[in-house]
Motif scaffolding. Sequence first.
Motif, PDB file in Angstrom:
ATOM      1  N   UNK A 198       0.872  -1.168   0.000  1.00 57.16           N
ATOM      2  CA  UNK A 198       0.000   0.000   0.000  1.00 57.16           C
ATOM      3  C   UNK A 198       0.908   1.216   0.000  1.00 57.16           C
ATOM      4  N   UNK A 207       3.111  -8.831  -9.003  1.00 56.48           N
ATOM      5  CA  UNK A 207       3.325  -7.498  -8.459  1.00 56.48           C
ATOM      6  C   UNK A 207       1.948  -6.963  -8.086  1.00 56.48           C
ATOM      7  N   UNK A 209       0.396  -3.702  -6.115  1.00 52.52           N
ATOM      8  CA  UNK A 209       0.676  -2.437  -5.458  1.00 52.52           C
ATOM      9  C   UNK A 209      -0.567  -1.569  -5.471  1.00 52.52           C
ATOM     10  N   UNK A 252      -2.320   2.002  -4.616  1.00 52.18           N
ATOM     11  CA  UNK A 252      -1.955   3.397  -4.407  1.00 52.18           C
ATOM     12  C   UNK A 252      -3.144   4.094  -3.764  1.00 52.18           C
ATOM     13  N   UNK A 303      -4.316   6.716  -0.060  1.00 49.37           N
ATOM     14  CA  UNK A 303      -3.967   7.590   1.049  1.00 49.37           C
ATOM     15  C   UNK A 303      -3.830   6.784   2.336  1.00 49.37           C
ATOM     16  N   UNK A 306      -9.830  -7.675  -8.992  1.00 54.24           N
ATOM     17  CA  UNK A 306     -10.680  -7.081  -7.962  1.00 54.24           C
ATOM     18  C   UNK A 306      -9.894  -7.123  -6.670  1.00 54.24           C
ATOM     19  N   UNK A 312      -7.819 -10.319   0.010  1.00 52.86           N
ATOM     20  CA  UNK A 312      -6.972 -10.195   1.190  1.00 52.86           C
ATOM     21  C   UNK A 312      -6.461  -8.766   1.330  1.00 52.86           C
ATOM     22  N   UNK A 313      -6.056  -8.204   0.216  1.00 57.88           N
ATOM     23  CA  UNK A 313      -5.488  -6.862   0.255  1.00 57.88           C
ATOM     24  C   UNK A 313      -6.507  -5.843   0.739  1.00 57.88           C
ATOM     25  N   UNK A 346      -6.805  -6.044   4.427  1.00 61.63           N
ATOM     26  CA  UNK A 346      -5.640  -5.447   5.081  1.00 61.63           C
ATOM     27  C   UNK A 346      -5.726  -3.924   5.030  1.00 61.63           C
ATOM     28  N   UNK A 347      -6.164  -3.420   3.890  1.00 62.55           N
ATOM     29  CA  UNK A 347      -6.263  -1.973   3.739  1.00 62.55           C
ATOM     30  C   UNK A 347      -7.287  -1.396   4.711  1.00 62.55           C
ATOM     31  N   UNK A 376      -5.965  -1.361   8.135  1.00 59.53           N
ATOM     32  CA  UNK A 376      -4.916  -0.373   8.360  1.00 59.53           C
ATOM     33  C   UNK A 376      -5.431   1.054   8.188  1.00 59.53           C
ATOM     34  N   UNK A 377      -6.636   1.194   7.691  1.00 54.33           N
ATOM     35  CA  UNK A 377      -7.173   2.522   7.452  1.00 54.33           C
ATOM     36  C   UNK A 377      -6.617   3.158   6.196  1.00 54.33           C
ATOM     37  N   UNK A 378      -6.220   2.320   5.261  1.00 55.57           N
ATOM     38  CA  UNK A 378      -5.647   2.822   4.015  1.00 55.57           C
ATOM     39  C   UNK A 378      -6.739   2.891   2.956  1.00 55.57           C
ATOM     40  N   UNK A 379      -6.801   4.014   2.254  1.00 57.62           N
ATOM     41  CA  UNK A 379      -7.824   4.211   1.223  1.00 57.62           C
ATOM     42  C   UNK A 379      -7.266   3.898  -0.153  1.00 57.62           C
ATOM     43  N   UNK A 380      -7.641   2.769  -0.700  1.00 54.99           N
ATOM     44  CA  UNK A 380      -7.146   2.377  -2.019  1.00 54.99           C
ATOM     45  C   UNK A 380      -7.806   3.216  -3.104  1.00 54.99           C
ATOM     46  N   UNK A 404      -5.014   0.280  -8.193  1.00 56.46           N
ATOM     47  CA  UNK A 404      -4.117  -0.838  -7.933  1.00 56.46           C
ATOM     48  C   UNK A 404      -3.354  -1.242  -9.186  1.00 56.46           C
ATOM     49  N   UNK A 405      -2.161  -1.696  -8.955  1.00 52.36           N
ATOM     50  CA  UNK A 405      -1.332  -2.269 -10.007  1.00 52.36           C
ATOM     51  C   UNK A 405      -1.262  -3.761  -9.742  1.00 52.36           C
ATOM     52  N   UNK A 406      -1.729  -4.543 -10.692  1.00 51.64           N
ATOM     53  CA  UNK A 406      -1.638  -5.997 -10.549  1.00 51.64           C
ATOM     54  C   UNK A 406      -1.009  -6.566 -11.809  1.00 51.64           C
TER      55      UNK A 406
END
Lengths: 170, 170
Positions: free
Chosen positions: A121, A156, A158, A160, A162, B135, B140-141, B144-145, B148-152, B155-157
């Motif tokens: 992330x 890969x 990743x 992106x 906030x 998607x 899982x991602x 996790x996001x 963690x409080x992460x705002x997606x 994404x790069x896959x």
Amino acid sequence: MTSDARPAPVKDSAPVGFQEHDHQTCVETALASVEARCSTEGLRLTPVRRKVLEMLLQEHRALGAYAILDRLRAEGFGSQPPVAYRALDFLVQNGFVHKIERLNAFVACSHPGQSHSPAFMICRKCDAVAEAQSAPAKGVLGAAARAAGFEIERTVVEAEGLCPDCTEKA
Amino acid sequence: MTSDARPAPVKDSAPVGFQEHDHQTCVETALASVEARCSTEGLRLTPVRRKVLEMLLQEHRALGAYAILDRLRAEGFGSQPPVAYRALDFLVQNGFVHKIERLNAFVACSHPGQSHSPAFMICRKCDAVAEAQSAPAKGVLGAAARAAGFEIERTVVEAEGLCPDCTEKA
DNA sequence: CAATACATGATATGAAATAACATGACAAGT
DNA sequence: ACTTGTCATGTTATTTCATATCATGTATTG
Ligand SMILES: [Zn+2]
Ligand SMILES: [Zn+2]
Ligand SMILES: [Zn+2]
Ligand SMILES: [Zn+2]
């Protein structure tokens, strides 16, 4: 060398990186873990390689190869690009460091000693990077790959966006 | 401009790219679809932009910016990097072309006009690239996001491996 | 003590990407 | 018609990322 020292399967999938944590311990633990794997597997964690790993662990975020090189120079190591790239190659090959393709930069692995296919992330505001686990081959992509006859060797992943801190500030 | 001309939701998720197919039709269809979206959304598909898109559709694989630039030069367009990068920016911004981070290269979208978060299968032997759907935020991602409080936001896959042809030959 | 493998140092070059500035095309607004 | 603003293109120069190559050093190991 105990050649059965394969990395253990993943146990925790906490996305270390955004939370507060005891960073000094975090660095020491990771370093010890890498040293352990190197000695059991006969890998040579030379001064440059170790230094690069330490830098990345300390920073806890992605650094470009030239940023690393600057620090190496400051510490009296060689100052030409291959010095950094070779150390990084070693560390990446052995899974101690990951390359963030999106940033052309490198970050220390948060789960060394575990076999894992990492997902990241990446905060577009502050460049913080957290590592989580992914299982892309098990989802939609895996199905598409099987349907197409494509053999996945590596992925890969990743994301992106906030990070919590930057979301808060906005 | 009909501002409700949002891309339609994904209907088919066939990973176009490895199979044999009527490529001429495939190119024409894609081009028509892009033209349609440009005219409904008031986007300007200028000669350079169109040429770059055509090249990428023709090739049906990832091309680096400088490979594109060479071809532009040969066709009498400007021959400096920004010419290619600007056209690519436009095409990427609007989802007509995707950047393959792993290769620092660009590929025409296989599902233009559909809102999608693409995933790619990249053959390490022959560099063929197939686009599928992903998607990642749902698996899982995503968990996790959220944890963690992460705002997606994006994404790069990208999966690396062997395409059917290269698997066969080996 | 060779012989070997591996790691490092240094030079040079290649490839990807962007900054900055100038020019041209075109569509309002006057 | 003319000015003004916007967007696209063209060009120069520079920065950033990465590798090829050759020379040198330093471990093992037979
Ligand atoms: Zn830490
Ligand atoms: Zn990791
Ligand atoms: Zn085709
Ligand atoms: Zn697409």
